[in-house]
Design a protein around this motif. Structure first.
Motif, PDB file in Angstrom:
ATOM      1  N   PHE A 128       0.822  -1.212   0.000  1.00 55.52           N
ATOM      2  CA  PHE A 128       0.000   0.000   0.000  1.00 55.52           C
ATOM      3  C   PHE A 128       0.858   1.265   0.000  1.00 55.52           C
ATOM      4  N   PHE A 129       2.010   1.244   0.634  1.00 65.51           N
ATOM      5  CA  PHE A 129       2.872   2.414   0.530  1.00 65.51           C
ATOM      6  C   PHE A 129       3.477   2.512  -0.869  1.00 65.51           C
ATOM      7  N   SER A 130       3.783   1.375  -1.482  1.00 59.00           N
ATOM      8  CA  SER A 130       4.266   1.394  -2.861  1.00 59.00           C
ATOM      9  C   SER A 130       3.179   1.925  -3.797  1.00 59.00           C
ATOM     10  N   ALA A 131       1.934   1.491  -3.577  1.00 59.82           N
ATOM     11  CA  ALA A 131       0.826   2.019  -4.382  1.00 59.82           C
ATOM     12  C   ALA A 131       0.665   3.515  -4.171  1.00 59.82           C
ATOM     13  N   SER A 132       0.871   3.984  -2.937  1.00 62.09           N
ATOM     14  CA  SER A 132       0.813   5.421  -2.666  1.00 62.09           C
ATOM     15  C   SER A 132       1.879   6.176  -3.460  1.00 62.09           C
ATOM     16  N   PHE A 133       3.069   5.579  -3.586  1.00 60.00           N
ATOM     17  CA  PHE A 133       4.133   6.204  -4.384  1.00 60.00           C
ATOM     18  C   PHE A 133       3.708   6.313  -5.848  1.00 60.00           C
TER      19      PHE A 133
END
Length: 414
Positions: A128-133
């Motif tokens: 989810f943090f990668s998707a946020s990026f």
């Protein structure tokens, strides 16, 4: 926090640098991460919830909500919230059931629960943090395309395919390479772990490098639009351009503050990992710096959820409106674009166009009727519902010059 070291920690035969960082004061570190994630989650949720106070822009005329960019900002907030949720769950288990984490270091093929929780929670946070990026990168691309090519709402589907596809693909591929041939017996060696670290930090570095470029070019394009409206560049237009620039700067500032410690920490741990003995006295300063940045990461990474909402929307207040009926009414009203038409079959005098959509339709209308249009670009105030930019295009039709002037005056108010 989001670090590939936490996934590497799930291997019983982990490297010395990972063992050094993750095993140092796990109790205080877990408490700091839990507290930071909880505070960020609570305030971020308060930020995105509807508020009782109404906000009406451009005087009496209701405006539609932004089409694509506002959705991207909302999706970024959701990804940050889900990432914070994963940090809260993992930190709570680490603090409440320390024996579960201790069993990760024991090579035992019969007890899969510790490794399953370790890998599952780490992958959840990274995904989810990668998707946020990726969504942050798409936001920069979107605002640039809207100004340059008048991209519309249809691009949101493409953004979904790119962001979620790349996030899932890189996460799964990185983990598969890391845990080969099995989680209980990971292959050792720095070269084996490098693909996993590349898939983790690639989207982060993309945002750090590419987003400032897109934001800078967007500001330049908006400035050109302001100058080209009447061939002059007034103080009001200069102020609006500066506020657009400040808003983009806030978004990048939050990203730099929250994620730069990760890059610094990873460089320090890689340096320690390449040393024959990381406990050597000559490496004391490097070890202290690595531990310091490790704890900073535990605090700042989850804070992105709350800080992003401040950069996107400003402080929206605590007067939350949980009435579903009122929320539906506000949503319907904000989606309305109707304006009293006193010109019979002529187009409406004030056509309000958001920064994210409907620009192509107005360009076609302009070519068809030959009317001259004046563009007024306004930036929403810090406390408004959305932080995106609006473009108000008022048609200079006969008999309505005064009404247009009043609408333009309201458009530059905060």
């Amino acid at each position: 926090m989001a670090s590939p070291r936490l996934e590497t920690f799930c291997c019983p035969n982990r490297d010395a640098a990972t063992e050094f960082a993750v095993s140092f004061q796990p109790g205080p570190f877990g408490a700091l991460s839990l507290g930071s994630a909880a505070v960020s989650l609570v305030f971020a949720v308060l930020q995105v919830l509807p508020k009782r106070r109404g906000y009406r822009r451009l005087g009496q005329y209701p405006l539609p909500r932004p089409a694509s960019s506002s959705r991207i900002l909302f999706i970024i907030s959701i990804c940050d919230l889900l990432g914070c949720t994963g940090i809260i769950v993992r930190s709570s288990v680490w603090l409440g059931v320390p024996s579960l984490i201790e069993r990760v270091s024991v090579t035992n093929v019969t007890d899969v629960l510790p490794e399953a929780f370790c890998v599952g929670s780490a992958m959840w946070i990274q995904l989810f943090f990668s998707a946020s990026f990726w969504w942050t990168f798409c936001y920069a691309v979107d605002v640039f395309l809207v100004v340059k090519t008048s991209a519309g709402i249809s691009t949101i589907v493409l953004y979904h395919m790119i962001t979620w596809g790349l996030a899932v693909l890189l996460c799964v591929e990185g983990v598969a390479m890391l845990y080969y041939p099995s989680i209980s017996d990971c292959e050792q060696g720095l070269q084996h772990a490098i693909p996993h670290y590349i898939t983790t930090y690639a989207p982060m570095l993309l945002v750090l490098i590419a987003n400032p470029v897109f934001f800078s070019r967007t500001v330049s394009a908006v400035t050109s639009l302001l100058k080209g409206r009447q061939g002059i560049y007034t103080e009001n237009e200069r102020r609006l351009a500066n506020e657009i620039k400040i808003r983009f700067f806030k978004i990048m500032l939050v990203f730099f503050v929250c994620w730069t410690p990760n890059i610094i920490n990873e460089c320090l741990l890689f340096y320690l990992e390449m040393q024959p003995d990381i406990n050597d006295s000559s490496l004391r300063n490097i070890r202290n710096a690595a531990l310091t940045t490790w704890f900073i990461m535990g605090i700042l990474n989850p804070m992105q959820a709350f800080l992003n909402t401040l950069a996107f929307h400003g402080w929206t207040g605590l007067d939350v409106d949980l009435n579903p009926q009122r929320s539906r009414e506000l949503a319907w009203d904000s989606g309305s674009t109707s304006v009293p038409n006193t010109m019979g079959q002529n187009p409406v005098v004030g056509t309000t166009l958001l920064y994210q959509s409907h620009i192509q339709e107005v360009q076609k209308d302009t070519m068809g009727n030959g009317q001259q249009h004046s563009d007024a670009i306004s930036v929403l105030s810090e406390g408004s519902e959305s932080s995106t930019v609006e473009i108000h295009i008022s048609s200079e039709l006969r008999g309505d010059v005064d009404a247009d002037g009043e609408s333009l005056e309201n458009s530059v108010r905060h």
